[in-house]
Motif scaffolding. Structure first.
Motif, PDB file in Angstrom:
ATOM      1  N   VAL A  81       0.673  -1.189   0.077  1.00  0.00           N
ATOM      2  CA  VAL A  81      -0.004  -0.067  -0.008  1.00  0.00           C
ATOM      3  C   VAL A  81       0.741   1.176   0.035  1.00  0.00           C
ATOM      4  CG1 VAL A  81      -1.741   1.460   1.374  1.00  0.00           C
ATOM      5  CG2 VAL A  81      -1.929  -1.210   0.986  1.00  0.00           C
ATOM      6  N   LYS A  82       1.858   1.273   0.641  1.00  0.00           N
ATOM      7  CA  LYS A  82       2.700   2.243   0.712  1.00  0.00           C
ATOM      8  C   LYS A  82       3.408   2.670  -0.503  1.00  0.00           C
ATOM      9  CE  LYS A  82       4.952   5.836   2.697  1.00  0.00           C
ATOM     10  NZ  LYS A  82       4.447   7.294   2.653  1.00  0.00           N
ATOM     11  N   TYR A  84       2.622   1.845  -3.288  1.00  0.00           N
ATOM     12  CA  TYR A  84       1.432   2.260  -4.343  1.00  0.00           C
ATOM     13  C   TYR A  84       1.261   3.499  -4.024  1.00  0.00           C
ATOM     14  CZ  TYR A  84      -3.045   2.435  -6.726  1.00  0.00           C
ATOM     15  OH  TYR A  84      -4.088   2.459  -7.876  1.00  0.00           O
ATOM     16  N   HIS A  85       1.073   3.967  -2.900  1.00  0.00           N
ATOM     17  CA  HIS A  85       0.842   5.430  -2.555  1.00  0.00           C
ATOM     18  C   HIS A  85       2.212   6.398  -2.893  1.00  0.00           C
ATOM     19  CE1 HIS A  85       1.640   8.841   0.422  1.00  0.00           C
ATOM     20  NE2 HIS A  85       0.316   9.195  -0.037  1.00  0.00           N
ATOM     21  N   GLU A  86       3.224   5.993  -2.936  1.00  0.00           N
ATOM     22  CA  GLU A  86       4.380   6.877  -3.331  1.00  0.00           C
ATOM     23  C   GLU A  86       4.489   6.843  -4.768  1.00  0.00           C
ATOM     24  OE1 GLU A  86       7.436   5.466   0.391  1.00  0.00           O
ATOM     25  OE2 GLU A  86       7.865   4.862  -1.573  1.00  0.00           O
ATOM     26  N   THR A  89       1.349   9.005  -5.847  1.00  0.00           N
ATOM     27  CA  THR A  89       1.567  10.631  -5.327  1.00  0.00           C
ATOM     28  C   THR A  89       2.609  11.329  -6.381  1.00  0.00           C
ATOM     29  OG1 THR A  89       1.318   9.908  -3.135  1.00  0.00           O
ATOM     30  CG2 THR A  89       2.463  12.130  -3.672  1.00  0.00           C
ATOM     31  N   ARG A 104      -7.179  10.459  -8.031  1.00  0.00           N
ATOM     32  CA  ARG A 104      -6.540   9.697  -6.611  1.00  0.00           C
ATOM     33  C   ARG A 104      -7.687   8.767  -6.194  1.00  0.00           C
ATOM     34  NH1 ARG A 104      -3.640  13.666  -2.360  1.00  0.00           N
ATOM     35  NH2 ARG A 104      -5.478  14.912  -2.710  1.00  0.00           N
ATOM     36  N   TRP A 108      -7.245   4.514  -5.753  1.00  0.00           N
ATOM     37  CA  TRP A 108      -7.318   3.954  -4.662  1.00  0.00           C
ATOM     38  C   TRP A 108      -8.607   2.787  -4.783  1.00  0.00           C
ATOM     39  CZ3 TRP A 108      -3.951   3.563  -1.079  1.00  0.00           C
ATOM     40  CH2 TRP A 108      -2.667   4.525  -1.062  1.00  0.00           C
TER      41      TRP A 108
END
Length: 422
Positions: A81-82, A84-86, A89, A104, A108
């Motif tokens: 998840v982290k 993917y978030h980076e 972003t 966004r 998600w």
């Protein structure tokens, strides 16, 4: 001609040099470390920060290993998840000035859909007896793929409805961005968990080999590096690359020897529906039973040994360590190229001295795919435990039919006597 110009005007034809700059990440180094290392040069300050944080991460990793396989699965999911978030972003920062709707939110949403599909497949595969005891789950598992497709289709339709005139191409870029990110993160993390179910050793040796190669290549490059390796990563050197390779092979060989002695690491991870816990109890396979191997004549003169005792898995560890040190770094080179394309140094500033989580795990995802392919190609055989679980969820008439067919087969093979009554 006017229509053609209008259509061309709707396309985003910018070159790489026109890509907006991403705001540089802030320095997240703790103040106590900054003060303690204030007298050092930037080179040595980075060395100590990376070293201290590396030891801290290794300690946390061993703690999670001690807590068991379920905590390792949660760790893999959290990292996924982290990462993917980076990546998402970065896309959002680059294109946020266009004020595109739902980017966004849809990103998600697609992450949720893909995770639902993959982990639902895992639940159906490894938790069959648990599912059979709960009627609510039976419905979800029976129609799992249809539900997954319906969820994805909803997101797809939302994306089509969000298209804005003059930004079509850009929005399709971001749609592809999201799906490639899903491929890199979710698919690979799913394979990591699949490897874990084969036995914790198939999880620990590959991951530890990549970590070992990363550390030793950095050390060799820091102290002995003179010859640049690749333009994408100017700090990478041939000295670090070669030193990391030999160090990783030696580490993997002896680390495998240690792990192969313990049932906790070599047995497949299975869910016990009676205790509602993951268990690692089994009779170790031949891969983890000590065998005697003859030493090649050329090496006998050097070592003075005619034979050595070792676990067969140690031979496989050489293949895993070789991939981790020779091919694994290309995952890092790929990430370096990606970061250069968007004029950034790191994916994020989550870990001081290291960058983002993706900066630490760019090689791990490539390794996960290799290990999964390696297991399915050279290791995995029929799994009696999984087959038994599937038989237990059949209807009584189906189980009886399987029993009669199996009995007839065993009689033909001479394993059972024809007179034996069922």
């Amino acid at each position: 001609e006017v229509d053609l110009e209008e259509r061309l005007g709707e396309l985003d034809l910018r070159s790489d040099s026109d890509v907006p700059d991403v705001p540089p990440p802030t320095d997240s180094t703790p103040e106590i470390l900054k003060r303690a290392l204030s007298g050092l040069s930037a080179r040595w300050k980075n060395w100590w920060i990376r070293g201290i944080l590396t030891l801290a991460m290794i300690f946390v990793f061993f703690l999670i290993i001690y807590l068991g396989s379920f905590m390792l699965m949660l760790l893999v999911l959290s990292i996924q998840v982290k990462c993917y978030h980076e990546i998402i972003t970065i896309g959002y920062r680059v294109y946020h000035s266009y004020d595109l709707p739902w980017f966004r939110s849809l990103s998600w949403y697609f992450l949720l859909c893909v995770n639902y599909f993959f982990y639902g497949e895992t639940v159906a595969d490894y938790f069959a007896t648990f599912v059979q005891r709960r009627e609510q789950l039976q419905f979800l598992i029976r129609y799992h793929r249809f539900i997954s497709f319906a969820l994805y289709l909803t997101g797809f339709c939302m994306f089509v409805l969000s298209l804005v005139k003059k930004h079509y191409r850009l929005q399709f870029y971001m749609f592809a961005w999201t799906h490639v990110t899903l491929l890199i993160t979710v698919t690979q993390s799913h394979l990591v968990i699949q490897n874990l179910f084969e036995g914790m050793i198939w999880f620990l040796v590959p991951i530890s080999s990549v970590i070992c190669n990363d550390i030793t290549a950095y050390i060799f490059g820091f102290f002995f590096g003179r010859t640049p390796l690749i333009k994408l990563s100017p700090k990478k050197t041939w000295e670090g690359f070669i030193g990391g390779f030999f160090s990783t092979v030696v580490f993997g060989f002896f680390f495998s020897y240690f792990l192969a002695q313990h049932q906790y690491f070599v047995c497949p991870v299975e869910y016990n529906s009676e205790t509602n816990r993951f268990v690692t109890e089994c009779e170790p396979s031949e891969l983890f039973q000590m065998k005697k191997y003859s030493v090649p004549p050329l090496l006998q003169a050097v070592l003075g040994w005619e034979a050595v005792n070792m676990y067969p898995f140690q031979m496989h560890s050489i293949a895993l360590a070789t991939f981790a040190s020779l091919i694994g770094p290309f995952g890092g080179f790929f990430a370096s190229g990606f970061k250069r394309a968007f004029k950034i140094k790191d994916f994020a500033d989550t870990i001081p001295g290291h960058g983002g989580i993706m900066d630490r795990f760019d090689c791990q995802y490539l390794m996960a795919t290799f290990v999964h392919v390696y297991i399915t190609s050279f290791i995995r055989g029929p799994n009696p435990s999984k087959l038994l679980k599937q038989l237990l969820i059949l209807q009584p008439e189906q189980q009886l039919s399987v029993y009669k067919t199996l009995k007839s087969h065993l009689v033909e093979k001479g394993v059972l006597q024809p007179s034996l009554r069922g």
